[in-house]
Enzyme design. Structure first.
Site, PDB file in Angstrom:
ATOM      1  N   LYS A  47       0.843  -1.206   0.000  1.00 25.76           N
ATOM      2  CA  LYS A  47       0.000   0.000   0.000  1.00 25.76           C
ATOM      3  C   LYS A  47       0.877   1.254   0.000  1.00 25.76           C
ATOM      4  CE  LYS A  47      -3.806  -2.435   2.198  1.00 25.76           C
ATOM      5  NZ  LYS A  47      -4.562  -2.741   3.420  1.00 25.76           N
ATOM      6  N   GLN A  91      -4.917  -1.790   9.719  1.00 29.75           N
ATOM      7  CA  GLN A  91      -4.624  -3.068   9.060  1.00 29.75           C
ATOM      8  C   GLN A  91      -5.124  -4.235   9.922  1.00 29.75           C
ATOM      9  OE1 GLN A  91      -3.300  -3.363   5.886  1.00 29.75           O
ATOM     10  NE2 GLN A  91      -3.842  -5.503   6.138  1.00 29.75           N
ATOM     11  N   ASP A 114     -11.595   2.286   4.179  1.00 34.60           N
ATOM     12  CA  ASP A 114     -12.039   0.935   3.838  1.00 34.60           C
ATOM     13  C   ASP A 114     -13.553   0.780   3.842  1.00 34.60           C
ATOM     14  OD1 ASP A 114      -9.674  -0.591   3.313  1.00 34.60           O
ATOM     15  OD2 ASP A 114      -9.141  -0.401   5.429  1.00 34.60           O
TER      16      ASP A 114
END
Ligand code: NDP
Length: 280
Positions: A47, A91, A114
């Site tokens: 990422k 994460q 997200d």
């Protein structure tokens, strides 16, 4: 045909890069990492690399695995109110003593890249917003890319996690597919899969999907990331299934790059939404 997720993702990254060049202030992604999961470290590195490639600032905040939950929430609160931060990701997975839902809900929906907060998730599902979790968005984009009609198709989604299976099934339903969700308690998986026009596996079990489960000319999307004999592979027995599917995604080079491309797209959506809010 093998669906080349890498090149489709690169198209998205190239157009994002051009867009970012026109911004006066660079977007910034804050990644919160807890513990030392090997797979997480790889995902976060990827990422960071792609953010750098398109011109997005990337800040990593790392905690040891025995950190108190409150310390993570305190950091997220700071990031929520920091004007330089466009987007926040935590994460997953998190260590067992941390309540994942509490952590996710502490992220401001305006920065929740997200789309995992209940506010953003319900907006996606109930209001059909264009802001969905990254992996399901990437998969829908790949299916549309093939030109296959989603409306009225029979879709099977194997896996019901909050980050992939569940939102993906709902996204397909919103596109008027008939969707069946299968999971570890599903009886006779093969029988259910055989009628699918579009079969998606998001489990994490190598060779779970075999050729006898796949209808000839079905579209097969493999989300799984596994290692078998030291080699990266998905959930699908690629060699055999690719001979009968009309379209199939490889692992690596299928869904993975699309997830990151849609992470970038979601950062830009948050950036533009925040600009609009500040201007009005
Ligand atoms: P989870 O472990 O959260 O969910 C796995 C799902 O698979 C669960 O719903 C589980 O059922 C179901 N399942 C487990 N065993 C079986 C079985 N034998 N038959 C049918 N269903 C089964 O995983 P994630 O959703 O987070 O990820 C799934 C896979 O996708 C992993 O390999 C992960 O690494 C990969 N992944 C890949 C991404 C990418 O960008 N390519 C992004 C995110 C994930 P139950 O709910 O009953 O336990």
């Amino acid at each position: 045909m093998i669906i080349d997720g890498k090149s489709i993702a690169n198209e998205i990254l190239e157009s994002s890069k051009i867009k970012i060049k026109s911004f006066k202030v660079l977007p910034c992604l804050a990644a919160v990492v807890v513990g030392d999961y090997e797979a997480s470290a790889i995902y976060v590195r990827n990422k960071a690399r792609v953010c750098q490639q398109v011109g997005i600032e990337f800040l990593k905040y790392k905690f040891p695995s025995n950190i108190q939950q409150k310390k993570i929430i305190d950091l997220i609160k700071k990031l929520n109110s920091d004007k330089n931060i466009t987007a926040i990701l935590v994460q997953l997975p998190l260590p067992r003593h941390i309540d994942k839902r509490t952590i996710i809900e502490s992220i401001s929906p305006l920065k929740d890249v997200d789309a995992f907060t209940s506010e953003n998730f319900s907006k996606a599902v109930l209001k059909n917003s264009n802001f969905w979790p990254c992996t399901p968005s990437g998969i829908i984009h790949l299916i549309k890319y093939t030109g296959i009609k989603i409306e009225s198709s029979n879709c099977i989604v194997i896996g019901r996690s909050e980050i992939v299976g569940k939102p993906l099934a709902l996204a397909l339903l919103n596109l008027d597919a008939s969707v069946t969700i299968c999971h570890s308690k599903t009886i006779n998986l093969t029988q259910r899969c055989i009628g699918a026009d579009i079969l998606i596996s998001a489990v994490g079990n190598p060779k779970l999907v075999t050729e006898n489960m796949v209808k000839p000319k079905a579209v097969v999307i493999d989300v799984g990331i596994n290692y078998l004999d030291g080699k990266l592979c998905g959930d699908v027995d690629f060699e055999k299934v690719s001979k009968i599917a009309s379209y199939i995604t490889p692992v690596p080079g299928g869904v993975g790059p699309m997830t990151i491309a849609f992470l970038i797209k979601n950062i830009l959506t948050l950036y533009e939404n925040n600009l609009r809010t500040n201007e009005s």
